[in-house]
Motif scaffolding. Structure first.
Motif, PDB file in Angstrom:
ATOM      1  N   ALA A 107       0.808  -1.215   0.000  1.00 13.38           N
ATOM      2  CA  ALA A 107       0.000   0.000   0.000  1.00 13.38           C
ATOM      3  C   ALA A 107       0.850   1.279   0.000  1.00 13.38           C
ATOM      4  O   ALA A 107       0.522   2.229  -0.718  1.00 13.38           O
ATOM      5  CB  ALA A 107      -0.975  -0.001   1.178  1.00 13.38           C
ATOM      6  N   PRO A 108       1.940   1.346   0.778  1.00  9.99           N
ATOM      7  CA  PRO A 108       2.770   2.564   0.705  1.00  9.99           C
ATOM      8  C   PRO A 108       3.323   2.817  -0.694  1.00  9.99           C
ATOM      9  O   PRO A 108       3.304   3.951  -1.190  1.00  9.99           O
ATOM     10  CB  PRO A 108       3.900   2.278   1.703  1.00  9.99           C
ATOM     11  N   SER A 109       3.802   1.758  -1.346  1.00 13.21           N
ATOM     12  CA  SER A 109       4.367   1.939  -2.685  1.00 13.21           C
ATOM     13  C   SER A 109       3.285   2.338  -3.681  1.00 13.21           C
ATOM     14  O   SER A 109       3.500   3.191  -4.548  1.00 13.21           O
ATOM     15  CB  SER A 109       5.078   0.668  -3.143  1.00 13.21           C
ATOM     16  N   ARG A 110       2.107   1.767  -3.530  1.00 13.13           N
ATOM     17  CA  ARG A 110       1.018   2.124  -4.464  1.00 13.13           C
ATOM     18  C   ARG A 110       0.582   3.569  -4.251  1.00 13.13           C
ATOM     19  O   ARG A 110       0.230   4.259  -5.214  1.00 13.13           O
ATOM     20  CB  ARG A 110      -0.165   1.166  -4.280  1.00 13.13           C
ATOM     21  N   GLY A 111       0.614   4.023  -2.995  1.00 11.47           N
ATOM     22  CA  GLY A 111       0.286   5.420  -2.736  1.00 11.47           C
ATOM     23  C   GLY A 111       1.256   6.358  -3.418  1.00 11.47           C
ATOM     24  O   GLY A 111       0.864   7.389  -3.995  1.00 11.47           O
ATOM     25  N   ALA A 112       2.539   6.025  -3.378  1.00 10.01           N
ATOM     26  CA  ALA A 112       3.545   6.869  -4.022  1.00 10.01           C
ATOM     27  C   ALA A 112       3.351   6.895  -5.532  1.00 10.01           C
ATOM     28  O   ALA A 112       3.484   7.947  -6.179  1.00 10.01           O
ATOM     29  CB  ALA A 112       4.943   6.358  -3.678  1.00 10.01           C
ATOM     30  N   VAL A 113       3.028   5.737  -6.105  1.00  5.35           N
ATOM     31  CA  VAL A 113       2.838   5.662  -7.554  1.00  5.35           C
ATOM     32  C   VAL A 113       1.557   6.383  -7.968  1.00  5.35           C
ATOM     33  O   VAL A 113       1.487   6.974  -9.058  1.00  5.35           O
ATOM     34  CB  VAL A 113       2.856   4.197  -8.023  1.00  5.35           C
ATOM     35  N   GLU A 114       0.544   6.373  -7.115  1.00  5.44           N
ATOM     36  CA  GLU A 114      -0.662   7.150  -7.390  1.00  5.44           C
ATOM     37  C   GLU A 114      -0.316   8.627  -7.550  1.00  5.44           C
ATOM     38  O   GLU A 114      -0.800   9.305  -8.470  1.00  5.44           O
ATOM     39  CB  GLU A 114      -1.673   6.972  -6.252  1.00  5.44           C
ATOM     40  N   MET A 115       0.543   9.134  -6.687  1.00  3.12           N
ATOM     41  CA  MET A 115       0.979  10.526  -6.776  1.00  3.12           C
ATOM     42  C   MET A 115       1.823  10.766  -8.025  1.00  3.12           C
ATOM     43  O   MET A 115       1.627  11.766  -8.733  1.00  3.12           O
ATOM     44  CB  MET A 115       1.768  10.897  -5.519  1.00  3.12           C
ATOM     45  N   ALA A 116       2.756   9.852  -8.302  1.00  3.18           N
ATOM     46  CA  ALA A 116       3.602  10.003  -9.485  1.00  3.18           C
ATOM     47  C   ALA A 116       2.764  10.010 -10.762  1.00  3.18           C
ATOM     48  O   ALA A 116       3.001  10.811 -11.676  1.00  3.18           O
ATOM     49  CB  ALA A 116       4.627   8.870  -9.532  1.00  3.18           C
ATOM     50  N   GLU A 117       1.777   9.130 -10.815  1.00  2.00           N
ATOM     51  CA  GLU A 117       0.911   9.069 -11.997  1.00  2.00           C
ATOM     52  C   GLU A 117       0.146  10.371 -12.190  1.00  2.00           C
ATOM     53  O   GLU A 117       0.001  10.861 -13.318  1.00  2.00           O
ATOM     54  CB  GLU A 117      -0.060   7.894 -11.870  1.00  2.00           C
ATOM     55  N   ALA A 118      -0.334  10.948 -11.096  1.00  2.00           N
ATOM     56  CA  ALA A 118      -1.070  12.213 -11.184  1.00  2.00           C
ATOM     57  C   ALA A 118      -0.196  13.318 -11.762  1.00  2.00           C
ATOM     58  O   ALA A 118      -0.666  14.167 -12.530  1.00  2.00           O
ATOM     59  CB  ALA A 118      -1.588  12.607  -9.802  1.00  2.00           C
ATOM     60  N   ILE A 119       1.090  13.307 -11.399  1.00  2.11           N
ATOM     61  CA  ILE A 119       2.023  14.316 -11.922  1.00  2.11           C
ATOM     62  C   ILE A 119       2.343  14.042 -13.385  1.00  2.11           C
ATOM     63  O   ILE A 119       2.217  14.926 -14.245  1.00  2.11           O
ATOM     64  CB  ILE A 119       3.319  14.318 -11.085  1.00  2.11           C
ATOM     65  N   LEU A 120       2.744  12.809 -13.682  1.00  2.00           N
ATOM     66  CA  LEU A 120       3.209  12.482 -15.029  1.00  2.00           C
ATOM     67  C   LEU A 120       2.102  12.568 -16.077  1.00  2.00           C
ATOM     68  O   LEU A 120       2.366  12.861 -17.248  1.00  2.00           O
ATOM     69  CB  LEU A 120       3.817  11.074 -15.030  1.00  2.00           C
ATOM     70  N   LYS A 121       0.862  12.330 -15.665  1.00  2.00           N
ATOM     71  CA  LYS A 121      -0.273  12.390 -16.596  1.00  2.00           C
ATOM     72  C   LYS A 121      -1.079  13.674 -16.453  1.00  2.00           C
ATOM     73  O   LYS A 121      -2.130  13.818 -17.085  1.00  2.00           O
ATOM     74  CB  LYS A 121      -1.189  11.179 -16.392  1.00  2.00           C
ATOM     75  N   ASP A 122      -0.602  14.581 -15.608  1.00  2.00           N
ATOM     76  CA  ASP A 122      -1.286  15.863 -15.386  1.00  2.00           C
ATOM     77  C   ASP A 122      -2.774  15.637 -15.096  1.00  2.00           C
ATOM     78  O   ASP A 122      -3.656  16.249 -15.691  1.00  2.00           O
ATOM     79  CB  ASP A 122      -1.120  16.769 -16.615  1.00  2.00           C
ATOM     80  N   GLN A 123      -3.038  14.756 -14.133  1.00  7.63           N
ATOM     81  CA  GLN A 123      -4.410  14.311 -13.898  1.00  7.63           C
ATOM     82  C   GLN A 123      -5.268  15.283 -13.080  1.00  7.63           C
ATOM     83  O   GLN A 123      -6.483  15.140 -13.037  1.00  7.63           O
ATOM     84  CB  GLN A 123      -4.394  12.949 -13.194  1.00  7.63           C
ATOM     85  N   LYS A 124      -4.638  16.206 -12.383  1.00  4.27           N
ATOM     86  CA  LYS A 124      -5.385  17.123 -11.494  1.00  4.27           C
ATOM     87  C   LYS A 124      -6.148  16.343 -10.422  1.00  4.27           C
ATOM     88  O   LYS A 124      -7.260  16.709 -10.027  1.00  4.27           O
ATOM     89  CB  LYS A 124      -6.360  18.007 -12.286  1.00  4.27           C
ATOM     90  N   ARG A 125      -5.523  15.267  -9.923  1.00  2.70           N
ATOM     91  CA  ARG A 125      -6.137  14.486  -8.864  1.00  2.70           C
ATOM     92  C   ARG A 125      -6.166  15.285  -7.569  1.00  2.70           C
ATOM     93  O   ARG A 125      -5.233  16.023  -7.245  1.00  2.70           O
ATOM     94  CB  ARG A 125      -5.350  13.194  -8.620  1.00  2.70           C
ATOM     95  N   VAL A 126      -7.240  15.135  -6.801  1.00  4.08           N
ATOM     96  CA  VAL A 126      -7.303  15.723  -5.465  1.00  4.08           C
ATOM     97  C   VAL A 126      -6.963  14.615  -4.484  1.00  4.08           C
ATOM     98  O   VAL A 126      -7.749  13.695  -4.262  1.00  4.08           O
ATOM     99  CB  VAL A 126      -8.689  16.330  -5.179  1.00  4.08           C
ATOM    100  N   LEU A 127      -5.760  14.707  -3.918  1.00  2.69           N
ATOM    101  CA  LEU A 127      -5.219  13.631  -3.095  1.00  2.69           C
ATOM    102  C   LEU A 127      -4.776  14.152  -1.737  1.00  2.69           C
ATOM    103  O   LEU A 127      -4.348  15.316  -1.621  1.00  2.69           O
ATOM    104  CB  LEU A 127      -4.008  12.981  -3.790  1.00  2.69           C
ATOM    105  N   PRO A 128      -4.828  13.311  -0.719  1.00  8.21           N
ATOM    106  CA  PRO A 128      -4.303  13.703   0.598  1.00  8.21           C
ATOM    107  C   PRO A 128      -2.797  13.473   0.634  1.00  8.21           C
ATOM    108  O   PRO A 128      -2.326  12.337   0.623  1.00  8.21           O
ATOM    109  CB  PRO A 128      -5.048  12.764   1.559  1.00  8.21           C
ATOM    110  N   VAL A 129      -2.035  14.545   0.617  1.00  3.29           N
ATOM    111  CA  VAL A 129      -0.573  14.458   0.581  1.00  3.29           C
ATOM    112  C   VAL A 129       0.010  15.454   1.579  1.00  3.29           C
ATOM    113  O   VAL A 129      -0.628  16.445   1.945  1.00  3.29           O
ATOM    114  CB  VAL A 129      -0.018  14.752  -0.824  1.00  3.29           C
ATOM    115  N   ALA A 130       1.244  15.196   1.993  1.00  2.62           N
ATOM    116  CA  ALA A 130       1.933  16.147   2.867  1.00  2.62           C
ATOM    117  C   ALA A 130       2.594  17.218   2.012  1.00  2.62           C
ATOM    118  O   ALA A 130       3.339  16.907   1.070  1.00  2.62           O
ATOM    119  CB  ALA A 130       2.984  15.425   3.709  1.00  2.62           C
ATOM    120  N   VAL A 131       2.304  18.459   2.318  1.00  2.00           N
ATOM    121  CA  VAL A 131       2.851  19.585   1.571  1.00  2.00           C
ATOM    122  C   VAL A 131       3.216  20.681   2.561  1.00  2.00           C
ATOM    123  O   VAL A 131       2.607  20.790   3.634  1.00  2.00           O
ATOM    124  CB  VAL A 131       1.833  20.091   0.525  1.00  2.00           C
ATOM    125  N   GLU A 132       4.208  21.469   2.226  1.00  2.16           N
ATOM    126  CA  GLU A 132       4.585  22.574   3.102  1.00  2.16           C
ATOM    127  C   GLU A 132       3.451  23.602   3.150  1.00  2.16           C
ATOM    128  O   GLU A 132       2.998  24.082   2.110  1.00  2.16           O
ATOM    129  CB  GLU A 132       5.862  23.240   2.583  1.00  2.16           C
TER     130      GLU A 132
END
Length: 314
Positions: A231-256
Motif C-alpha cells: 500500500a505505501p508503494s502504491r500510494g507513491a505511484v498514485e501521486m507520481a501518476e497524477a504528476i506524469l499524466k497531469d491528472q489534477k487528482r485531489v489527493l491527501p498528501v503532505a505539503v509545506e
C-alpha cells in the motif's frame, strides 16, 4: 526530434522501493531506475522485473544501479531509502539515522535531477519530508510526502470491510500527521454518497478510526520484522501518476503549509491538494468545524514535535 519517455527514479531497492518500481513499470508510467547502495539488489530486482514484463506485457525499461548519474533528468524521484524503526529505538534515533540517508539522497537529486518532482516515502515521513524540502531547496510544489495516500487507503479498506461493500464505492480521506495523530475525516466519509455516519453506529466508526491509525503497527505485528510495502508503494505511484499524466487528482498528501490552516512554520502536513503536471497545484480549503479544527491543530503539533528532532541532526 527523438521521443522522450518519462523517467522515474526510485531510491531504495528494499520492499517498498522494489514494489514501487513494480507498480510504476506495470502501469507503464515511464522508464524506471532503481538505485540502492546495494548495487546487486538494485540490479537483480530490476532484472527480475524486466523478465516479468514478458509475461505481463508491459513495455517499460527498468534499470538497477548504485550510481546517481543514472537518475539524470528523472521527471519524478521517489525516496523510499531508509532504515525501519527497530525494537528499543526511539523516534529521535530513527530521525538521526534516516536523516543521514536522506541527505545523501538529496545531494544526488540536486546534482542529477534538479528539475524533478520528489515524493518522500521513508519514515518518519513527516520529518523526512521537511528535511528533504530543506536540503533540496525546491519550491513546495515539487516536494511532497506520501503518508496521506496510504492512510486514506487504509481508512477506505477498513470501511469497506466493516460494511462488506466494494472499496471502489468508498470515499474517505485522512489528513494531518502520518502517525498516531492522523485525522480520518469521518464527517466526509461515504459509500456511494451515503454518509458513513448514516451506515454505522459511533462505536463501530471509532473502531475503524483507531484501526486506521494503528494500521502500520498491525501489519508490522504480523510480519514480526519489516513493515508494510504494497500500500505505501502504491500510494507513491498514485501521486507520481497524477504528476506524469497531469491528472489534477485531489489527493491527501503532505505539503509545506505557508499560512494555510494557520500553519506558518514551514511544516509539511497532510492536506487535500490538487496534483498535476506542475506538482502540487493548489491546496483545497477544507471547511472544518470546530472539533475538526481542534483535532487538526493537535495533529499539526504532533508533526511540529517530530520535526524538532531535526535540531539534533548534524
Amino acid at each position: 526530434m527523438a521521443f522522450k519517455r518519462n523517467k522515474i527514479a526510485v531510491i531504495g531497492a528494499g520492499f517498498v522501493g522494489s514494489t514501487t518500481a513494480h507498480w510504476a513499470a506495470q502501469k507503464e508510467l515511464g522508464d524506471v531506475v532503481v538505485l540502492d547502495i546495494n548495487e546487486g539488489a538494485a540490479i537483480g530486482k530490476s532484472l527480475d522485473l524486466m523478465q516479468a514484463a514478458a509475461v505481463e506485457q508491459f513495455d517499460t525499461n527498468v534499470k538497477g544501479t548504485s550510481n546517481y548519474a543514472d537518475i539524470a533528468d528523472s521527471d519524478v524521484v521517489i525516496i523510499t531509502a531508509g532504515m525501519p524503526r527497530k525494537p528499543g529505538m526511539s523516534r529521535d534515533e530513527l530521525v538521526g539515522v534516516n536523516a543521514k540517508i536522506v541527505k545523501d539522497v538529496c545531494d544526488g537529486i540536486k546534482k542529477y535531477a534538479p528539475n524533478s518532482y520528489v515524493i518522500v516515502v521513508c519514515n518518519p515521513m513527516d520529518v523526512m519530508a521537511v528535511y528533504a524540502k530543506q536540503l533540496l531547496g525546491f519550491p513546495r510544489e515539487r516536494v511532497l510526502g506520501m503518508g496521506g495516500c496510504l492512510d486514506s487507503a487504509r481508512f477506505r479498506a477498513n470501511i469497506a470491510e466493516a460494511l462488506n461493500v466494494s472499496v471502489k464505492d468508498v470515499t474517505g480521506i485522512v489528513i494531518g500527521n502520518h502517525g498516531d495523530a492522523m485525522m480520518p475525516l469521518v464527517r466526509m466519509a461515504s459509500v456511494s454518497g451515503v454518509p458513513l455516519t448514516d451506515l454505522l453506529p459511533a462505536d463501530k466508526i471509532a473502531a475503524i478510526v483507531q484501526r486506521t491509525k494503528t494500521g502500520g503497527a498491525e501489519i508490522g505485528g504480523h510480519l514480526k520484522t519489516g513493515s508494510a510495502y504494497y500500500a505505501p508503494s502504491r500510494g507513491a505511484v498514485e501521486m507520481a501518476e497524477a504528476i506524469l499524466k497531469d491528472q489534477k487528482r485531489v489527493l491527501p498528501v503532505a505539503v509545506e503549509l505557508n499560512g494555510e490552516f494557520g500553519v506558518n512554520d514551514k511544516l509539511m502536513v497532510g492536506v487535500l491538494a490538487r496534483i498535476g503536471g506542475k506538482g502540487m497545484e493548489g491546496i483545497i480549503d477544507l471547511k472544518m468545524n470546530a472539533d475538526e479544527k481542534a483535532e487538526f491543530d493537535k495533529s499539526v503539533e504532533a508533526v511540529r514535535v517530530l520535526v524538532s528532532a531535526l535540531k539534533n541532526v548534524n
